[in-house]
Design an enzyme around this catalytic site. Structure first.
Site, short mmCIF file in Angstrom:
data_model
loop_
_atom_site.label_atom_id
_atom_site.label_comp_id
_atom_site.label_asym_id
_atom_site.label_seq_id
_atom_site.Cartn_x
_atom_site.Cartn_y
_atom_site.Cartn_z
N ASP A 37 0.86 -1.18 0.00
CA ASP A 37 0.00 0.00 0.00
C ASP A 37 0.90 1.24 0.00
O ASP A 37 2.11 1.14 0.26
CB ASP A 37 -0.89 -0.04 1.25
CG ASP A 37 -1.78 1.18 1.36
OD1 ASP A 37 -2.33 1.61 0.34
OD2 ASP A 37 -1.90 1.71 2.47
N ASP A 52 -4.95 5.98 -4.45
CA ASP A 52 -4.71 7.36 -4.88
C ASP A 52 -4.76 7.47 -6.40
O ASP A 52 -4.68 6.48 -7.13
CB ASP A 52 -3.35 7.84 -4.39
CG ASP A 52 -3.41 8.28 -2.94
OD1 ASP A 52 -4.52 8.35 -2.40
OD2 ASP A 52 -2.36 8.54 -2.36
#
Length: 1180
Positions: free
Chosen positions: A391, A642
């Site tokens: 991540d 994102d």
């Protein structure tokens, strides 16, 4: 509906009525109780036993136990098998129960959280008691308990702000707005009377989509995702809100993305299952050989001994005797794979887990967090990892934005190590430099931040993104304080003076424009446009006279850059343009396109002010860790929620993407055909690059053919050459970025192979805009088709699914809660500890376990196959060479501790060299230390040792006599000689294969020899015979045997002949073909690998990354998100004298920015020189 048919119902449409539990109960919706554990009191025993007997070895020993209970074929007591088997089952069950207990504890902690439910007034209840249709109240900074429809809030127009970091990894605030018809339901009485019915889609895992309809008061209102608050979100900057539960518990979108808890087994476990089957097949072959021998012997010789050795009643003939002998030998030879092997394996894994827990170099002092091995079954797999899926937010980064550097009018300000305190910039402010003042004025005006003065002198910034918060705070710290805003004005305190600007328009940000602008009129009546955005976008709209090279150096340093520009507007021209804007904003068709054209018209001929450089602050040691893991041939893929620009910027910051890469592919198609074409295009492009290299070197290969080498040699050389060229090609085509296309189509069955082929050709893969379930799908794709060991690491609930899917899951105890840690196999505080976990603990665990297994199989083949050779000399009667006590104690007492010491403490190289030379990790990835080939070699060595152990004493005893001239005629003397030789040989052998000697190794090896002789003399002594005459009948055998010098000579000869060949081979291999590990052990200095982080001083790429969303400009100009207290707080503090001392005081003030986060302590230490925004709030 019957119980067993209840779960077969497929929900196609959901009907939920507010405040009507009786109505909703008809549909049997799940409540808000969650369960991530595997067992309960009733299912633990059957499920756990079923899982344990999936191990072939456990089933194998169960069959042997049943055979040993049959007296006609058993020559060994049943307790020799049942005691170790039960011990293994109990130890494993206790370990599994402990792991599941912590899962139950975690579930209870979540289920018992308190929530306010509206039932005849507001009352507090537990999360697990919330039902679908309930109306619940949330307060600021509370987690959302279920998927709820927003009804009303404390903010104007039913707005509320949420943080979705646990869902998609994004820390910027998002806006949700209630329906207009429900936004005024702020009173308890009105909410209790609310009886609307929601008809919506069934539960699913799509985080970004929701389709439904609210039916209320004979009207229907459409619902979408902007009206929903999902479980896992956190309410921010909103005092309270009310919502109606639509999905609860395991049916919430977060839990639908979490995946199921899977039973994880290592590759060594799976290999052991295969090897046990091989060994069982070998046992059957040996049993058949010995059974046939028994049948022949009984027919030809045994019949002559019927007088004094008659057959039993059930023995009808020689064939049946051979059948019984077969099963007897299966029992006798079963010690090739003793049950103690599995006991020892569990002990080793437990020890390796404690070493991880005790490692002080993986302890984080700041958070007081130690590394934790939450499972004990996967340690050796840590030494075989090929793919790491990470991540971004909270794992690679700290969720802290630091205003690091800036460029104003061509001059760069800022210091090294990202500590912003530049005296030259302070001097420029003192001298009232126009460009510098305009620069900070732009930062204070061009944004969507909302200020709120909660008390006198206590100003709170509510920023939609941390980038904006950092920029506005930087302007404040340099004397341009953003104080207040209304829909028509913005108030600043500029150098101590209050200045109010009239806000004429906001040209909002979106992902296509990649910029935002504001148009303001200053007190002097001048109209100005201030713009900030991606450097490439701003540069295209600059006046040709501007210098555009000042931001290039920031990109090479991995900083997030925004270019700042402005433009003076003529009032008449602006009035005309404004009329066009008002007209375009009211049209029905193509409104956005027409607005974009008008924005584009105005944002031309800009004057460049400078650029900002913000560091998305990385975790400590992230670039170095990634570089080191890359040298270990570990491929790192970043999976983040994102957007593309942010993910790419982090890729450069972490040194995963580099400016010297020839290609960084971006796959960003929106349709299935577009994605397919992009993937295939890049695969063909890579193939073309490889073919070009092959053509360039083709003449060299042809010259080899002309030289006259054989076809086989030519084929081998060609293969090596192609591999070399492809490897060189891969050095230059390294990066691939997967954006919306991954979310849309790239994981479709018809494209997943193409995606995987392209991704595996690259060293770096970054997937952005992925949901939690898509993270798991990417991991599963690599697991299924590459058959490589995968590791997933993350810190939020959005990472739980991939953590559970990967072979190994690692949780970071970060700012996004503990969900990832609770679902993980290993946990620690910072990403940099992954380097030590893999390269030190993982490699050691794999190395130790492989050496342990190789030696264990060797010693047990040497121990057991002596019975096979002895069968040819005892009439195939299934008689054992050793006495029963030696067979029982050999693996439990005599040889257990030395091999455990080696498996726990052995080191081929120390931890410093393990980190210094990451290439030492590669043998584990290639599975070189223990595989079927290695097993075959050690099996042959064990067979050869057993052959020598039997025939050297047998031949010697045939010729030798005692010192008194008598022959060695008794079988027990022969047995004691072989047993003693065996114990000494295996002890010497383990000493030779031990690389790292400790006091424990010495104690266990030499202590085991002493214990062997002590027990041997004790069991064959006069005293114990007097107490247990039946159990210990061989009185004085050891004393008489070992008192003969010739016996010791036989033992010495046997030991030398068994040990020397293997020692010679090992010596020659190390001397003639040394590996990197051998060089490290010989204190040589192999070529050091460069772990330095390479940075370029300049870059031609854009370093734009701005975590902002469209829509905030419209909110601000409409005034919907304005509170009266905010609008009226436009007063400036008491006017200060306009002097340089005021500036110095402001710049050097302690605690000027206090960061509201878990890292407030660290931030306060650097507050003099840092401008940091760890979340969305800053206080002054």
């Amino acid at each position: 509906m019957a119980f067993w048919r209840r779960n077969t119902y497929v929900e196609k449409e959901r009907h939920v009525k507010a405040n009507a539990r009786d109505y909703n109960d008809k549909f049997a919706y799940t409540n808000n109780h969650i369960k991530t554990s595997k067992y309960n009191i009733f299912t633990f025993l059957p499920i756990n036993l079923f899982e344990q007997f999936q191990r072939v070895a456990n089933a194998y020993f169960l069959v042997l136990l049943i055979l040993q209970l049959i007296p006609e074929i058993s020559s060994l007591s049943w307790f020799t098998t049942i005691v170790p088997l039960v011990l293994v089952l109990v130890i494993t069950a206790v370990k599994d129960a402990t792991d599941d207990y912590f899962r139950h504890k975690s579930d209870q902690q979540v289920n018992n959280r308190q929530s306010q439910v509206l039932v005849r007034g507001v009352y507090v209840t537990k999360w697990m008691n919330i039902c679908v249709g309930d109306i619940i109240k949330l307060e600021n900074n509370q987690f959302v308990a279920a998927d709820i429809l927003l009804l009303s809030s404390s903010e104007p127009y039913g707005l509320c702000y949420i943080e979705t970091a646990e869902l998609d990894g994004e820390t910027n605030l998002k806006v949700r707005q209630a329906l207009t018809v429900t936004s005024d339901l702020g009173d308890i009485s009105k909410l209790m009377d609310f009886d609307g019915e929601v008809i919506c889609e069934p539960p699913n895992n799509k985080l970004d989509k929701f389709t439904g309809t609210l039916c209320w008061r004979d009207n229907k209102y459409p619902l979408d995702n902007e009206k929903m608050l999902l479980r896992g979100c956190v309410l921010r900057n909103t005092e309270w809100c009310f919502g109606m539960v639509i999905f609860a518990g395991l049916q919430t979108k977060l839990m639908q993305n979490c995946g199921r808890t899977k039973f994880k087994r290592t590759n060594l476990d799976k290999l052991m299952n295969t090897l046990v089957l091989w060994i069982f097949a070998l046992l059957i072959c040996m049993g058949v050989i010995l059974a046939i021998g028994n049948t022949i012997w009984e027919n030809q010789i045994g019949s002559n001994f019927q007088v004094f050795l008659p057959w039993n009643e059930f023995q009808r003939n020689a064939v049946f005797s051979g059948f019984l002998t077969f099963w007897s030998y299966i029992i006798i030879l079963n010690t090739v794979v003793p049950i103690s092997l599995y006991v020892s394996v569990e002990v080793l894994r437990l020890g390796h887990s404690y070493f991880i827990n005790w490692d002080r170099k993986m302890y984080n002092n700041r958070t007081n967090t130690a590394a934790q091995a939450r499972t004990t079954t996967l340690n050796e797999e840590l030494g075989q990892v090929e793919f790491v899926f990470s991540d971004k937010t909270g794992t690679l980064t700290q969720n802290i934005m630091v205003f690091s550097k800036c460029s104003i009018n061509g001059q760069t300000y800022g210091m090294e190590k990202f500590k912003f305190y530049d005296s030259s910039l302070v001097d420029a402010i003192k001298l009232e430099d126009t460009a510098v003042q305009e620069f900070f004025r732009l930062l204070a005006l061009c944004h969507t931040v909302m200020p709120e003065e909660k008390s006198e002198g206590h100003l709170v910034y509510q920023a939609q993104s941390p980038d904006e918060g950092a920029l506005v705070t930087a302007a404040r710290n340099f004397g341009f304080v953003f104080r207040a805003r209304t829909p028509e004005t913005i108030t600043l305190c500029e150098m101590g003076r209050s200045v109010t600007y009239k806000l004429l328009a906001i040209l909002d940000f979106n992902n296509v424009r990649k910029r935002m602008s504001v148009i303001v009129k200053n007190p002097q009546g001048h109209i100005k446009l201030y713009s900030k955005g991606a450097d490439t976008i701003i540069f295209e709209r600059l006046d040709p006279s501007n210098n555009t090279n000042q931001t290039l150096e920031f990109a090479g340093e991995g900083l997030r850059t925004l270019a700042l520009a402005y433009k003076d507007l003529d009032e008449d021209y602006f009035d005309v343009w404004m009329k066009k804007l008002l007209f375009a904003s009211t049209v029905i068709e193509n409104r956005e396109d027409q607005l974009a054209v008008l924005y584009e018209e105005l944002e031309q001929g800009l004057k460049l002010l400078g650029a900002t450089a913000i560091e998305d602050k990385l975790q400590e040691g992230v670039p170095e860790t990634i570089a080191c893991l890359n040298l270990a041939d570990i491929k790192i893929w970043v999976l983040t929620g994102d957007k593309l620009e942010t993910a790419m910027n982090i890729g450069y910051s972490c040194n995963m993407l580099r400016d010297d890469m020839n290609e960084v592919f971006v796959i960003s198609g929106y349709t299935l055909l577009e994605v397919q074409q992009q993937l295939r295009c890049h695969v063909i492009h890579f193939s073309f690059c490889s073919i070009t290299l092959l053509k360039a070197s083709f003449m060299n290969i042809i010259s080899l053919v002309e030289f006259g080498i054989s076809r086989m040699k030519f084929t081998n050389i060609l293969k090596l050459y192609v591999c070399f060229l492809l490897r060189n090609a891969k050095e230059h085509i390294l990066g691939v970025m997967l954006g919306f296309s991954l979310q849309a189509h790239a994981l479709e069955p018809q494209l997943e192979h193409t995606l995987l082929d392209l991704a595996c050709l690259c060293k770096t893969v970054i997937c952005c805009r992925v949901t939690p379930m898509q993270k798991a799908q990417v991991v599963e794709l690599v697991k299924r088709h590459r058959r490589a060991i995968t590791l997933a690491i993350g810190d939020g609930a959005n990472d739980v699914s991939m953590i559970k899917t990967a072979h190994i899951g690692v949780g970071i105890s970060g700012q996004e809660g503990m969900q990832a840690v609770l679902a993980s196999d290993y946990s620690f505080a910072q990403f940099r500890f992954l380097q030590r976990l893999l390269l030190v603990h993982g490699r050691w665990s794999y190395f130790r376990m492989c050496n342990f297994l190789c030696y264990f199989f060797y010693k047990n083949f040497a121990f057991t196959l002596v019975h096979f050779w002895y069968g040819f000399f005892c009439g195939f009667s299934a008689q054992t060479v050793y006495d029963q006590w030696f067979i029982t104690l050999f693996n439990i007492v005599y040889t257990s501790l030395p091999v455990l010491a080696m498996g726990l403490f052995d080191q081929d190289v120390n931890d410093q060299n393990s980190l210094r030379y990451p290439s030492l990790y590669k043998p584990g990835q290639q599975n070189l230390l223990f595989n079927k080939h290695q097993f075959f070699l050690y099996t042959l060595q064990g067979m050869a040792t057993s052959f020598l152990l039997f025939f050297i004493p047998y031949g010697a005893f045939s010729e030798m006599v005692k010192e008194d001239g008598t022959h060695f005629s008794d079988q027990q003397t022969f047995a004691v000689t072989i047993a003693t030789s065996l114990v000494i040989v295996v002890s010497v052998q383990i000493g030779l294969v031990t690389h790292y000697w400790t006091a424990v190794n010495h104690l266990f090896i030499w202590g085991s020899l002493i214990v062997y002789f002590a027990i041997l003399f004790a069991m064959q002594s006069d005293g114990i015979f007097g107490i247990f005459p039946r159990s210990f009948p061989f009185i004085g055998t050891a004393r008489n045997c070992l008192s003969e010098k010739s016996v010791w000579l036989i033992i010495l000869l046997t030991t030398v002949v068994c040990v020397v060949p293997g020692l010679a081979v090992s010596f020659l291999r190390v001397d003639l073909f040394p590996t990197l590990r051998d060089k490290c052990r010989k204190k040589q200095r192999p070529q050091e690998q460069n772990l330095r982080r390479v940075r370029r001083t300049s870059s031609r790429r854009s370093a734009y990354a701005f975590s902002h969303q469209q829509g905030y400009g419209e909110l601000i100009t409409s005034g919907k998100n304005m509170r009266m207290s905010t609008v009226s707080s436009a007063h400036c503090p008491e006017r200060m004298p306009h002097s340089s001392s005021w500036i110095e005081n402001m710049l050097k003030r302690n605690n000027e920015v206090s960061c509201i986060s878990d890292e407030s302590t660290e931030a306060s230490e650097n507050s003099k020189r840092h401008t940091e925004i760890p979340k969305q709030q800053c206080t002054e």
